[in-house]
Design a protein around this motif. Sequence first.
Motif, short mmCIF file in Angstrom:
data_model
loop_
_atom_site.label_atom_id
_atom_site.label_comp_id
_atom_site.label_asym_id
_atom_site.label_seq_id
_atom_site.Cartn_x
_atom_site.Cartn_y
_atom_site.Cartn_z
N UNK A 4 0.86 -1.20 0.13
CA UNK A 4 -0.10 0.14 -0.09
C UNK A 4 0.88 1.04 -0.06
N UNK A 5 2.06 1.17 0.83
CA UNK A 5 2.90 2.34 0.72
C UNK A 5 3.50 2.59 -0.60
N UNK A 6 3.94 1.56 -0.98
CA UNK A 6 4.68 1.67 -2.52
C UNK A 6 3.66 2.21 -3.47
N UNK A 7 2.37 1.65 -3.30
CA UNK A 7 1.39 2.22 -4.52
C UNK A 7 1.30 3.70 -4.27
N UNK A 8 1.08 4.29 -2.96
CA UNK A 8 0.85 5.48 -2.60
C UNK A 8 1.86 6.47 -3.27
N UNK A 9 3.17 5.81 -2.97
CA UNK A 9 4.21 6.66 -3.25
C UNK A 9 4.31 6.92 -5.17
N UNK A 25 -6.25 7.15 -7.77
CA UNK A 25 -6.77 6.14 -6.84
C UNK A 25 -6.51 4.40 -7.36
N UNK A 26 -5.98 3.85 -6.67
CA UNK A 26 -5.69 2.42 -7.02
C UNK A 26 -6.41 1.66 -6.23
N UNK A 27 -7.25 0.58 -7.11
CA UNK A 27 -8.18 -0.37 -6.32
C UNK A 27 -8.03 -1.54 -6.82
N UNK A 28 -8.74 -2.54 -6.21
CA UNK A 28 -8.78 -3.79 -6.77
C UNK A 28 -10.00 -4.03 -7.68
N UNK A 29 -10.06 -5.02 -8.71
CA UNK A 29 -11.25 -4.92 -9.63
C UNK A 29 -12.42 -5.12 -8.99
N UNK A 116 2.12 -0.30 -10.88
CA UNK A 116 1.11 -0.71 -9.84
C UNK A 116 0.79 -2.26 -10.09
N UNK A 117 0.69 -2.47 -11.37
CA UNK A 117 0.56 -3.81 -11.54
C UNK A 117 1.58 -4.90 -11.00
N UNK A 118 3.12 -4.18 -11.17
CA UNK A 118 4.10 -5.11 -10.64
C UNK A 118 4.17 -5.01 -9.30
#
Length: 166
Positions: A4-9, A25-29, A116-118
């Motif tokens: 979550x921290x990496x995605x927020x960065x 915003x990053x979210x699950x499908x 983000x996928x990675x």
Amino acid sequence: MAVETDVLDELRRLRTRVPKLAGSLAATVDGLVLAHDVPDTEPEGLAALTAAALGVAYRMADAAARGEFRELLVRGSQGYIATYAAGTTAVLTLLADDRVNVGRLHLEGRRSGARIAELVDTGIGPGGGRHADRPAAQDPPARPVGALPVRTPQRPAHRPRPQPGG
């Protein structure tokens, strides 16, 4: 470092690369928030709406024989909402002002979606994510992007009784 921290960065770096980007915003499908940078917007509601729009976009691409879902762009009177696939289990939604450079938005959105996928694919699952210290539960397999469950109508177990007088 937690996923979550990496995605927020990554979301914060994206904001510095795209002028006029109002939020991300990053979210699950399935519509669960992974990370967000969306001031003045309810992230849970936006994630849920993203999941719903994603399901429709996935089915449209399939029905029109245009291949796998990649992105969705909505233009409102005050700006854009762009949604990008981020692997098979996540999605990236960007909110941008009306005067954004749409080409730049797409370029950076696609790059961030891939990053983000990675992060999600390598960090979530057994041994990753927020609860890495807990034993991994057997989760059902993740649905592909936009795949929605289908309800099948069933016959009633009994026949209704005829009503008197009608």
